[in-house]
Enzyme design. Sequence first.
Site, PDB file in Angstrom:
ATOM      1  CG  ASN B  34      12.169  35.337  -1.543  1.00  0.00           C
ATOM      2  OD1 ASN B  34      12.405  35.457  -0.231  1.00  0.00           O
ATOM      3  ND2 ASN B  34      12.837  34.348  -2.326  1.00  0.00           N
ATOM      4  CB  SER B  57      12.237  28.979  -2.211  1.00  0.00           C
ATOM      5  OG  SER B  57      13.225  28.963  -1.402  1.00  0.00           O
ATOM      6  CD  GLU B  58      16.049  32.594  -0.688  1.00  0.00           C
ATOM      7  OE1 GLU B  58      14.869  32.398  -0.839  1.00  0.00           O
ATOM      8  OE2 GLU B  58      16.505  32.825   0.371  1.00  0.00           O
ATOM      9  CG  ASN B  59      15.830  26.511  -2.521  1.00  0.00           C
ATOM     10  OD1 ASN B  59      15.142  27.315  -2.092  1.00  0.00           O
ATOM     11  ND2 ASN B  59      15.819  25.295  -2.147  1.00  0.00           N
ATOM     12  CB  SER B  99      16.650  31.684  -8.322  1.00  0.00           C
ATOM     13  OG  SER B  99      15.945  32.208  -7.028  1.00  0.00           O
TER      14      SER B  99
END
Lengths: 228, 226
Positions: B34, B57-59, B99
């Site tokens: 990340n 990607s944290e989204n 996530s």
Amino acid sequence: MINKQVARAAEALADVRDGSTILVGGFGQIGHPMALIDGLIEQGARDLVIVCNNAGVGTSGLPRLMKLGRVAKIICSYPRTAAVFTELYAAGKLELEITPQGTLAERIRAAGAGIGGFYTRTSAGTLLAAGKETREIDGVAYVFEKPLKGDVAIIEAWEGDRWGNLTYRGSGQNFNPVMATAAALTVAQVQRVVELGAIDPEDVVTPSIFVDRVVEIPYEPPYPAISY
Amino acid sequence: MRAAAERMVGPGLEARKAIARLVARDIPEGWHVNLGIGIPTLISDLVPAGREVLFQSENGILGMGPAPDDETPDPWLVNAGKQNVTLLPGASLFDHTLSFTMIRGGHIDLCVLGALEVADNGDLANWSTSAADTAPAVGGAMDLAVGARRIWVAMDHTTKQGASKLVSACSYPLTAAGVVKRVYTNLAVLDVTPRGFEVRELLDGVDFDAVQARTDAKLHRAGVAA
């Protein structure tokens, strides 16, 4: 016959009361229910508590709702995305609760799943843990976080049917599926409403049980802005 | 869109790319990674050709590809910096709870973050410039800092005013305590060890004393007892 489709955004939000906590989906502009926020603006409820990852972008949607003085408090992870937020916060006209992004998602998940809170390592030993219960588990510091429930969730999905089954597109899931589970009333804005059965059951991300109302809002991004 | 990514990084792009290139060089095949905003954003395009690294990607994306052609971005697909991205064959899309299950649950091999300050005990400060910040904003930094299996920091060695960002104790509010394992700067690569910062590598034309002179913490030479 069950039919959760409602023609207009403001109609779908007609019974939202003053002081309600509103879970608002989206990460930046993606999966962010702009038409429902405009519907909320038209509908007129005040003193709202807004739960959303960001405080909106630019001058339409959430920034417009804030500018109109309709938001009492915002609970988010990253508010520094709209100038009006910064102005109102600096002037003491808007209460802010900063919650780490993963903790925000998990607090909402807890509310939707009937969990009474959880311990997380996130924020242990930082300013955001101030005043919260902490506990050492197997030698590691954890912080207790409470569930975060909404009176209303407004979310954006890709396709929906009259029962309320939903699919998503691209990075548009983000907070939407979990927010759908955690409010007394969940309203979904979708690009298109399809026939019951047209969504393959294996493709349903949000099962219909979590959705109360569906409004069809087709648009080519970006969503046409109504700025203040 | 690549140009947009570069604009977000600000001035000194070539120097920042050089930092990012060093980080990219050191990421082994097969890691799940990340990347934070700033210099870390540049890393994904600099991984040596043929090496498979999965960027998260944290989204809600695993297997992010390079930036799209400016002509045809998918408007529904953005990274955590809200820039349009592409998907590699084999990518997956998911929601925030899954996530952050990846992130907090120790499934991410590496997170590379920018920082305001890193202390020689691994403390990280990268979210707020004071306790009375006019509008604090944390995003996913605190979750990533405690959840990823390794935290590396990629940043300029000093502030624009010349103050050291490697310190003996953070003056800014912490993001997480004792989490940073390695720091990549425009002067050196340093490991955070039980005895403090250990210089692992010096950049071309830089010597140990020059790095020490610009660092507000005692530096150690790798492999040399204190």
